[in-house]
Design an enzyme around this catalytic site. Sequence first.
Site, PDB file in Angstrom:
ATOM      1  N   GLU A 194       1.888  -3.255  -8.711  1.00  0.00           N
ATOM      2  CA  GLU A 194       1.522  -4.615  -8.283  1.00  0.00           C
ATOM      3  C   GLU A 194       0.878  -5.407  -9.423  1.00  0.00           C
ATOM      4  OE1 GLU A 194       1.421  -4.021  -3.547  1.00  0.00           O
ATOM      5  OE2 GLU A 194      -0.531  -4.028  -4.497  1.00  0.00           O
ATOM      6  N   GLU A 391       7.789  -0.326  -1.675  1.00  0.00           N
ATOM      7  CA  GLU A 391       6.756  -0.154  -0.639  1.00  0.00           C
ATOM      8  C   GLU A 391       7.075  -1.075   0.513  1.00  0.00           C
ATOM      9  OE1 GLU A 391       2.607  -0.602  -1.513  1.00  0.00           O
ATOM     10  OE2 GLU A 391       2.789   0.415  -3.447  1.00  0.00           O
TER      11      GLU A 391
HETATM   12  C1  BG6 Z   1       0.001  -1.878  -1.634  1.00  0.00           C
HETATM   13  C2  BG6 Z   1      -0.592  -0.843  -2.561  1.00  0.00           C
HETATM   14  O1  BG6 Z   1      -0.483  -3.108  -1.979  1.00  0.00           O
HETATM   15  O2  BG6 Z   1      -0.334  -1.820  -0.302  1.00  0.00           O
HETATM   16  C3  BG6 Z   1      -0.871   0.485  -1.890  1.00  0.00           C
HETATM   17  O3  BG6 Z   1       0.249  -0.636  -3.676  1.00  0.00           O
HETATM   18  C4  BG6 Z   1      -1.516   0.225  -0.542  1.00  0.00           C
HETATM   19  O4  BG6 Z   1      -1.663   1.261  -2.737  1.00  0.00           O
HETATM   20  C5  BG6 Z   1      -0.550  -0.568   0.317  1.00  0.00           C
HETATM   21  O5  BG6 Z   1      -1.930   1.378   0.119  1.00  0.00           O
HETATM   22  C6  BG6 Z   1      -1.026  -0.821   1.730  1.00  0.00           C
HETATM   23  O6  BG6 Z   1      -2.288  -1.404   1.702  1.00  0.00           O
HETATM   24  P1  BG6 Z   1      -3.516  -0.774   2.503  1.00  0.00           P
HETATM   25  O7  BG6 Z   1      -4.661  -1.577   2.098  1.00  0.00           O
HETATM   26  O8  BG6 Z   1      -3.169  -0.910   3.933  1.00  0.00           O
HETATM   27  O9  BG6 Z   1      -3.612   0.634   2.072  1.00  0.00           O
END
Ligand code: BG6
Length: 496
Positions: A194, A391
Amino acid sequence: MKKDLKKFPSNFLWGGAIAANQTEGAWNEDNKSITVQDCMKFKADKLGIANFSKLFETSRKELEMAQKSKNDNLFPKRHGIDFYHHYKSDIKLFAEMGFKTLRLSIQWARIYPDVDSNLPNEKGLKFYENVFKELHKYNIEPIVTLSHYEIPLQIVNKYHGWYSRKVIDLFVKYASTCFNRYKSLVKYWLTFNEVDAMIRHPLTSGGLLKEDFQKMNIPFEEAIYQAMHHQMIASAITTNLCHKIIPNSYVGCMLTKLLFYPYSQRPEDNLAAQHRMREIYRYSDIQVFGQYPEFLKQEIINKGFNIETKPEDEMILKEGTVDFVSFSYYMSSLEAANKNGLELAPGNTVNGVKNPYLNSSEWGWQSDPSGLRYSLIELYDRYRKPLFVIENGLGAKDKLENNGQIHDKYRMQYLKEHVEAMAKAINIDGVELMGYTWWGCIDLVSESTRQMSKRYGFIYVDLDDYGNGTYKRYKKDSFNYYKKIIASNGTDLNFA
Ligand code: BG6
């Protein structure tokens, strides 16, 4: 003959994504040194969702106290889900789902516990070698991120994070050690997770502690832009290096694909949304095009920032462009020129205006599968590079039943709709898509809230927000659903 609109390429990389700091645990084993994440306390229950941005704020005093603290349960990243000791059985479960790939990260502090040393830590190197070999045993291709918010604390304390140009050399040393050691095991690499995120959480992305810059009389925002410049140079050098050390390698950038629609038909709202979107592309533009976009240069001039560069930087950026564009996508929001009186909704480390047409998760993130299709089109038109949804997922509260089952239809529904959106982007919109890795394919510690109760996985891990539990793994209903999706290459999406 009518085209099959559900089709995915035969070599499509289905799989899951995790990050070292959210899963490994073993924070001080086998010579690993302490990282920023090992010092981040669990405080979500006190702050609540609306105040999520406070979750990233830490003071020098808190960091010092954390370094002395032996109470690991206060710091969830210290235990993670103990992937460090469970990786074999976890990978076996991923293989059972039919994963073609697993995206994971390496922790710099395991490879160079002393970032200044020239001697890497063999135990750290061996651990990842074992993990990659285990993946290959099941024909699972690793996709490796060199830095997923895993900054060694030494970088903060000694160098003020990425603000110092010296950190480029240290990072390149670490990256080249990884490329040389894993050249026969890993061909897909990502440099920084990111890459647009430092402005939103400067400590975990850039090792920048606000307080330190206040003391040095350096405007904090300027420090962030300087640190970002250094990360861009480091990313370009390592991308180039990777291509040289591993000739068949494929290096990608990774951005947070936030999505802001205009709040109304007012031209000003449209402009505001466009501006928000450009902020997101600032750094992936550099990684793809090999130069600063004009709007970023202008922004730096307008803000009166003095960013130190070197004459060779231009060439470095030009020579270190990426092969593919990967991104995280979870939700969308609205943007308005004037937000006064408008209801806000939290998202992935951002606040946006609430969209009445979308449903929100328990954490307020507005789920928008069409937004994934929209994002794929937008990114492909902008970059003309193969894309990777690296992701995507739904954080939810799951219930472990007495019989060991977890019924997570909501997750299956989210998955179904996002797979459908990808199929349309490929078959109707002509987008070139390499793969899809579901975020947190096994429950892990949340990045922003550091909760275990914000669960993303197809595999449940018996652990609560305070580190209590057996660490036992259970298959959720979504486990078999994803298995079916992979087996049918994305065409069988039915569930009861
Ligand atoms: C992404 C990150 O922004 O979102 C992850 O790369 C993160 O590391 C994921 O876990 C989900 O966000 P969160 O805050 O729900 O864990």
